[in-house]
Design an enzyme around this catalytic site. Sequence first.
Site, short mmCIF file in Angstrom:
data_model
loop_
_atom_site.label_atom_id
_atom_site.label_comp_id
_atom_site.label_asym_id
_atom_site.label_seq_id
_atom_site.Cartn_x
_atom_site.Cartn_y
_atom_site.Cartn_z
N PRO A 93 5.80 -1.76 -0.72
CA PRO A 93 6.28 -2.72 0.30
C PRO A 93 7.24 -2.08 1.29
CG PRO A 93 6.67 -3.56 -1.94
CD PRO A 93 6.20 -2.15 -2.07
N GLU A 120 8.20 -2.55 -11.92
CA GLU A 120 9.21 -2.59 -10.85
C GLU A 120 8.97 -1.50 -9.81
OE1 GLU A 120 11.46 -4.95 -10.27
OE2 GLU A 120 10.47 -5.90 -11.98
N ARG A 158 -15.61 1.54 6.31
CA ARG A 158 -16.55 0.90 7.25
C ARG A 158 -16.54 1.57 8.63
NH1 ARG A 158 -14.74 -2.94 10.38
NH2 ARG A 158 -16.53 -4.34 10.15
N ASP A 173 -14.75 -4.84 16.88
CA ASP A 173 -13.83 -5.54 15.98
C ASP A 173 -12.45 -5.72 16.59
OD1 ASP A 173 -15.62 -5.86 13.94
OD2 ASP A 173 -15.04 -4.02 12.90
C1 LIG Z 1 5.73 -5.62 -8.38
S1 LIG Z 1 5.53 -4.37 -7.18
C2 LIG Z 1 7.14 -3.65 -7.13
C3 LIG Z 1 7.95 -4.23 -6.06
C4 LIG Z 1 9.29 -3.56 -5.87
N1 LIG Z 1 10.15 -3.80 -6.98
C5 LIG Z 1 9.92 -4.09 -4.61
O1 LIG Z 1 10.56 -5.14 -4.66
O2 LIG Z 1 9.72 -3.49 -3.54
C6 LIG Z 1 4.56 -3.16 -8.01
C7 LIG Z 1 3.78 -2.23 -7.11
O3 LIG Z 1 2.91 -2.96 -6.30
C8 LIG Z 1 2.64 -2.24 -5.10
N2 LIG Z 1 2.89 -3.14 -3.97
C9 LIG Z 1 3.52 -4.33 -4.01
N3 LIG Z 1 3.56 -4.91 -2.82
C10 LIG Z 1 2.93 -4.07 -1.96
C11 LIG Z 1 2.65 -4.10 -0.57
N4 LIG Z 1 3.05 -5.11 0.20
N5 LIG Z 1 1.97 -3.06 -0.03
C12 LIG Z 1 1.56 -2.03 -0.78
N6 LIG Z 1 1.81 -1.94 -2.11
C13 LIG Z 1 2.48 -2.94 -2.70
C14 LIG Z 1 3.54 -1.02 -5.12
O4 LIG Z 1 2.77 0.10 -5.51
C15 LIG Z 1 4.58 -1.38 -6.15
O5 LIG Z 1 5.13 -0.25 -6.79
#
Ligand SMILES: C[S@@+](CC[C@H](N)C(=O)[O-])C[C@H]1O[C@@H](n2cnc3c(N)ncnc32)[C@H](O)[C@@H]1O
Length: 262
Positions: A93, A120, A158, A173
């Site tokens: 994120p 996490e 794609r 697109d």
């Molecule tokens: C539960 S999430 C961890 C979130 C982290 N504790 C935080 O608050 O930023 C577990 C995993 O999901 C993936 N993930 C979650 N949200 C994402 C997003 N918006 N984009 C890309 N990967 C995401 C990441 O690889 C992350 O390590």
Amino acid sequence: MRIDAMTLFPDMFGIVRDSGVTGRAHTQKLWSMHAWNPRDFTHDVHRTVDDRPYGGGPGMVMMAEPLEKTLEAIRIDRAASDSQDVPVVLLSPIGKPFKQATASRLAASAGAIFVCGRYEGIDQRFIDKHVDEQWSLGDFVLSGGEIAAIAMIDAAVRLLPGALHHGDSSLQDSFQDSLSGLLDSPHYTRPESLEGADPIPPVLLSGNHANIAKWRRQQSLMVTAKYRPDLISRARENGLLSRDDERFLKEISINSSDHAAP
Ligand SMILES: C[S@@+](CC[C@H](N)C(=O)[O-])C[C@H]1O[C@@H](n2cnc3c(N)ncnc32)[C@H](O)[C@@H]1O
């Protein structure tokens, strides 16, 4: 293009490897998908890949060592198949928002090694030492990186030459630079009349390709101005709007203010 993914759920990648446009492209060997489970690189009976966070707090953290071993195995495998060096991309994120331009860049490259976090997240030392880029699917939190990686792979595959039946269709697109990064125009198909629905715009039945192209461009401008005015501003800043485009935008803004509520 070769994609490697480090994931605790390798089966999830069957979706993009086996179905639809991306599945057909995989069969045609336009790209290849290799999913690697860090649990296969552990040595304890429980195949442990996570542990409690230092400093306390809720949840678990993915350990660096199984990830490092997985990455090492991927690099050996890639070298054995003469695959080029590619960036290690962490789905996160906090990463850069994934855009159509990122998909185009990925499609034009030799691929990537995706690291899918769970719990996490991942021990920061692995990130500092091995991750080249971090990409985000959007401002929300998923349970894991797999769905984000799958969406990004789909968006890139794609665009590979030969992946779509009609080579030009991705050029029309939304977000594609060939449309100045605007949104796509509406589409219609048979039957010609549908109960309770407006008739199909007559120009689409006219067979006049110049008029159809003009109508589609105007629809794109209209839809973009309505739903994503920021993309109109960006196209304007990049000099991608013609005089005709500007004239049309002025016209629709005058018309819409005519109808605006007092
Ligand atoms: C539960 S999430 C961890 C979130 C982290 N504790 C935080 O608050 O930023 C577990 C995993 O999901 C993936 N993930 C979650 N949200 C994402 C997003 N918006 N984009 C890309 N990967 C995401 C990441 O690889 C992350 O390590």
